[in-house]
Design a protein around this motif. Structure first.
Motif, PDB file in Angstrom:
ATOM      1  N   HIS A 218       0.908  -1.239  -0.278  1.00 54.93           N
ATOM      2  CA  HIS A 218      -0.097   0.080   0.309  1.00 54.93           C
ATOM      3  C   HIS A 218       1.332   0.814   0.354  1.00 54.93           C
ATOM      4  O   HIS A 218       1.433   2.275  -1.270  1.00 54.93           O
ATOM      5  CB  HIS A 218      -0.654  -0.289   1.378  1.00 54.93           C
ATOM      6  CG  HIS A 218      -1.866   0.842   2.085  1.00 54.93           C
ATOM      7  ND1 HIS A 218      -2.650   1.948   0.752  1.00 54.93           N
ATOM      8  CD2 HIS A 218      -1.498   2.479   2.949  1.00 54.93           C
ATOM      9  CE1 HIS A 218      -2.818   3.219   1.018  1.00 54.93           C
ATOM     10  NE2 HIS A 218      -2.306   2.928   2.220  1.00 54.93           N
ATOM     11  N   HIS A 219       1.779   1.278   0.888  1.00 58.07           N
ATOM     12  CA  HIS A 219       3.067   2.531   0.665  1.00 58.07           C
ATOM     13  C   HIS A 219       3.865   2.220  -0.206  1.00 58.07           C
ATOM     14  O   HIS A 219       3.838   3.877  -0.778  1.00 58.07           O
ATOM     15  CB  HIS A 219       3.646   2.412   1.569  1.00 58.07           C
ATOM     16  CG  HIS A 219       3.168   2.623   3.288  1.00 58.07           C
ATOM     17  ND1 HIS A 219       2.802   1.116   4.446  1.00 58.07           N
ATOM     18  CD2 HIS A 219       2.439   3.090   3.697  1.00 58.07           C
ATOM     19  CE1 HIS A 219       1.932   1.589   4.947  1.00 58.07           C
ATOM     20  NE2 HIS A 219       1.897   2.792   5.091  1.00 58.07           N
ATOM     21  N   ALA A 220       4.211   1.975  -1.132  1.00 54.57           N
ATOM     22  CA  ALA A 220       4.830   1.312  -1.837  1.00 54.57           C
ATOM     23  C   ALA A 220       3.882   2.770  -3.105  1.00 54.57           C
ATOM     24  O   ALA A 220       4.748   2.703  -3.801  1.00 54.57           O
ATOM     25  CB  ALA A 220       4.683  -0.045  -2.678  1.00 54.57           C
ATOM     26  N   PHE A 221       2.726   1.942  -3.310  1.00 58.38           N
ATOM     27  CA  PHE A 221       1.947   2.894  -4.117  1.00 58.38           C
ATOM     28  C   PHE A 221       2.003   4.107  -4.743  1.00 58.38           C
ATOM     29  O   PHE A 221       1.805   4.292  -5.304  1.00 58.38           O
ATOM     30  CB  PHE A 221       0.486   1.666  -4.373  1.00 58.38           C
ATOM     31  CG  PHE A 221      -0.348   1.987  -5.201  1.00 58.38           C
ATOM     32  CD1 PHE A 221      -0.570   1.603  -6.641  1.00 58.38           C
ATOM     33  CD2 PHE A 221      -1.567   3.447  -5.415  1.00 58.38           C
ATOM     34  CE1 PHE A 221      -1.433   2.230  -7.745  1.00 58.38           C
ATOM     35  CE2 PHE A 221      -2.599   3.770  -5.590  1.00 58.38           C
ATOM     36  CZ  PHE A 221      -2.289   2.859  -7.308  1.00 58.38           C
ATOM     37  N   ILE A 222       1.377   4.083  -2.850  1.00 58.98           N
ATOM     38  CA  ILE A 222       1.498   5.335  -3.318  1.00 58.98           C
ATOM     39  C   ILE A 222       2.610   6.384  -3.599  1.00 58.98           C
ATOM     40  O   ILE A 222       2.869   7.399  -3.820  1.00 58.98           O
ATOM     41  CB  ILE A 222       0.985   5.816  -1.451  1.00 58.98           C
ATOM     42  CG1 ILE A 222      -0.036   6.011  -1.251  1.00 58.98           C
ATOM     43  CG2 ILE A 222       0.866   7.708  -1.501  1.00 58.98           C
ATOM     44  CD1 ILE A 222      -1.035   5.957   0.252  1.00 58.98           C
ATOM     45  N   CYS A 223       4.020   5.610  -2.580  1.00 55.20           N
ATOM     46  CA  CYS A 223       5.762   6.275  -3.196  1.00 55.20           C
ATOM     47  C   CYS A 223       5.703   6.388  -4.246  1.00 55.20           C
ATOM     48  O   CYS A 223       6.206   7.394  -4.704  1.00 55.20           O
ATOM     49  CB  CYS A 223       5.967   5.121  -2.288  1.00 55.20           C
ATOM     50  SG  CYS A 223       6.067   5.959  -0.377  1.00 55.20           S
ATOM     51  N   THR A 224       5.181   5.237  -5.229  1.00 54.12           N
ATOM     52  CA  THR A 224       4.998   5.273  -6.560  1.00 54.12           C
ATOM     53  C   THR A 224       4.515   6.640  -7.199  1.00 54.12           C
ATOM     54  O   THR A 224       5.583   6.998  -8.456  1.00 54.12           O
ATOM     55  CB  THR A 224       4.729   3.957  -7.287  1.00 54.12           C
ATOM     56  OG1 THR A 224       5.639   2.871  -6.688  1.00 54.12           O
ATOM     57  CG2 THR A 224       5.583   3.698  -8.920  1.00 54.12           C
ATOM     58  N   MET A 225       3.554   7.149  -6.909  1.00 56.23           N
ATOM     59  CA  MET A 225       2.530   7.702  -8.159  1.00 56.23           C
ATOM     60  C   MET A 225       3.491   9.141  -6.727  1.00 56.23           C
ATOM     61  O   MET A 225       3.654  10.118  -7.890  1.00 56.23           O
ATOM     62  CB  MET A 225       1.507   8.175  -6.782  1.00 56.23           C
ATOM     63  CG  MET A 225       0.857   7.009  -7.717  1.00 56.23           C
ATOM     64  SD  MET A 225      -1.181   6.938  -7.958  1.00 56.23           S
ATOM     65  CE  MET A 225      -1.480   8.415  -8.624  1.00 56.23           C
ATOM     66  N   MET A 226       4.023   9.687  -6.556  1.00 58.10           N
ATOM     67  CA  MET A 226       4.820  10.656  -5.250  1.00 58.10           C
ATOM     68  C   MET A 226       5.747  10.844  -5.875  1.00 58.10           C
ATOM     69  O   MET A 226       6.182  12.372  -5.845  1.00 58.10           O
ATOM     70  CB  MET A 226       4.797  10.627  -3.853  1.00 58.10           C
ATOM     71  CG  MET A 226       3.306  10.870  -3.206  1.00 58.10           C
ATOM     72  SD  MET A 226       3.845  10.299  -1.638  1.00 58.10           S
ATOM     73  CE  MET A 226       1.600  11.110  -1.009  1.00 58.10           C
ATOM     74  N   LEU A 227       6.710   9.922  -6.348  1.00 54.71           N
ATOM     75  CA  LEU A 227       8.077   9.500  -7.072  1.00 54.71           C
ATOM     76  C   LEU A 227       7.611  10.292  -8.359  1.00 54.71           C
ATOM     77  O   LEU A 227       7.964  11.189  -8.892  1.00 54.71           O
ATOM     78  CB  LEU A 227       8.554   8.882  -7.236  1.00 54.71           C
ATOM     79  CG  LEU A 227       9.369   8.493  -5.822  1.00 54.71           C
ATOM     80  CD1 LEU A 227      10.588   6.782  -5.267  1.00 54.71           C
ATOM     81  CD2 LEU A 227       9.495   9.425  -5.155  1.00 54.71           C
TER      82      LEU A 227
END
Length: 415
Positions: A218-227
């Motif tokens: 879940h955190h990985a999905f959000i961080c990917t979009m942010m990056l």
């Protein structure tokens, strides 16, 4: 007494504007002929208005700074050859107690302008306006990128990843590699900590502790979009910087002059020029420039007593650039750094930033007024070398007495 014979005033809205035209009466000397009418703000309607003003022999068109609605009207009439004034609404406020309508506002503005009871605001020429659009948009994107970086850091905190407590930035080479590895599925703190480079390798143990958390898909999905958003904003900022460099090619000399000032980088110099222009004849003196930017001390006196007063709200984009310059020079051993520390000690950091901004604008005015002028730093000891020694001695003695609780006397120094 009329200072302007033929004047027009516009009260501008989004879809329509009210125009008041005042000219000398043909049959009655000393009397004025007034015509008020409503016009659309479309291009065709504005061109018809320009023809009407031209037929009436209008030499000056004034309008209030209403949101951004004044811009297309001002630019079109300026291109049609009219002298246009943009006036501050506070300076032409109607008399209290009178009805307020668009028609009455336009008539009042025309009367105020024709009698010389107000002054126009600074509107830079078209090349500077275009440059201003670019620098302001770049600063907006930089702020958005900073906000997105903060959101990313909060997401990592939610996952108990304390990287920012150990490293200075997530966006160093090591930080990005660790973050990308987390997104790709690596969860071992030891493996992640071994990605550290350079001096960061001295913190391997602390990094292992900081990377121990519950980072999930879940955190990985959000961080990917942010990056992806951060990288996209970075690309846009770089494109804008290249475009700004191209547009500012004719101002190379002025940029080099400003960059010599302590704390002023190339980006800050570009933003200063975009906000104040390069033609300093618009400002009769450096004091006029400082006052226009709202960096000048204000006098507020009542019943014989002077009170503290704010400098007022000026140009926020220029204030942002000057604030960054002030923060940058705060710790330097230069005149501006000494000025900041000297005022911050007595009156606080915010007033010190205003004082440094005042000095930077004064320096910029002198540099831009003379192409051959060069910046010369007065040195960190400028104030100390000009203080009255006896006064300074008494101040230090008094401070020492307060500190020790004993009386201090002076004696001759030993040979």
């Amino acid at each position: 007494m009329e200072l302007v014979e033929r004047v027009a005033a516009l009260d501008i809205g989004k879809a329509t504007l009210m125009a008041c035209i005042r000219v000398p009466h043909e049959d009655k000397p000393g009397r004025r002929l007034q015509e008020v009418g409503e016009h659309a703000t479309t291009t065709r309607a504005l061109l018809d208005l320009a023809d009407k003003l031209r037929c009436q022999g209008v030499t000056l068109v004034a309008m209030e700074a209403t949101s951004d609605y004044w811009k297309p009207v001002f630019y079109l009439l300026e291109a049609e050859g009219f002298e246009c004034w943009l006036v501050n609404a506070k300076h032409v406020k109607n008399v209290p107690g009178r009805p307020k309508t668009d028609k009455l506002d336009a008539v009042w503005l025309a009367k105020v302008v024709e009698r010389g009871m107000c002054r126009p605001s600074f509107v830079p020429p078209k090349p500077i306006r275009q440059l201003r659009d670019l620098t302001r948009y770049r600063r907006t994107l930089v702020r958005e990128r900073s906000s997105e970086k903060q959101r990313l850091e909060k997401t990592l905190e939610d996952a108990q990843i304390k990287l920012t407590s150990i490293i200075s930035s997530l966006f160093t080479i090591s930080g990005r590699e660790m973050l990308q590895a987390l997104i790709d599925g690596e969860r071992s703190p030891k493996a992640l900590a071994q990605m550290a480079r350079g001096k960061m390798r001295n913190k391997i143990g602390a990094l292992e502790e900081a990377l121990t958390g519950h980072f999930s898909d879940h955190h990985a999905f959000i961080c990917t979009m942010m990056l992806e958003r951060i990288d996209g904003l970075t690309d846009r900022i770089e494109q804008l910087s290249v475009k700004i460099d191209d547009v500012m090619a004719p101002c190379t000399t002025q940029i080099e002059q400003l960059v010599e000032v302590t704390g002023v980088g190339r980006t800050s110099a570009q933003e200063i020029i975009a906000e104040i222009g390069v033609d300093m004849s618009r400002f009769p003196s450096s004091d006029h420039l400082v006052a226009w930017a709202r960096y000048s001390p204000q006098a507020k006196q009542s019943a014989g007593k002077s009170k503290s007063a704010s400098t007022g709200r000026g140009n926020p984009w220029l204030s942002g650039a000057l604030g960054e310059i002030g923060i940058g020079v705060a710790r330097t051993e230069t005149f501006l750094g000494s000025r900041y520390r000297r005022i911050a000690k007595r009156r606080g950091k915010r007033r010190a930033l205003v004082a440094v901004g005042n000095s930077v604008l004064t320096i910029a005015w002198h540099l831009l007024s003379d192409p051959d002028a060069r910046f010369h730093d007065l040195g960190a000891d400028f104030y100390e070398s000009r203080l009255n020694k006896d006064r300074r001695t008494r101040t230090l003695m008094r401070q020492l007495e307060q500190l020790t609780g004993q009386r201090v006397t002076l004696g001759a120094a030993a040979a």
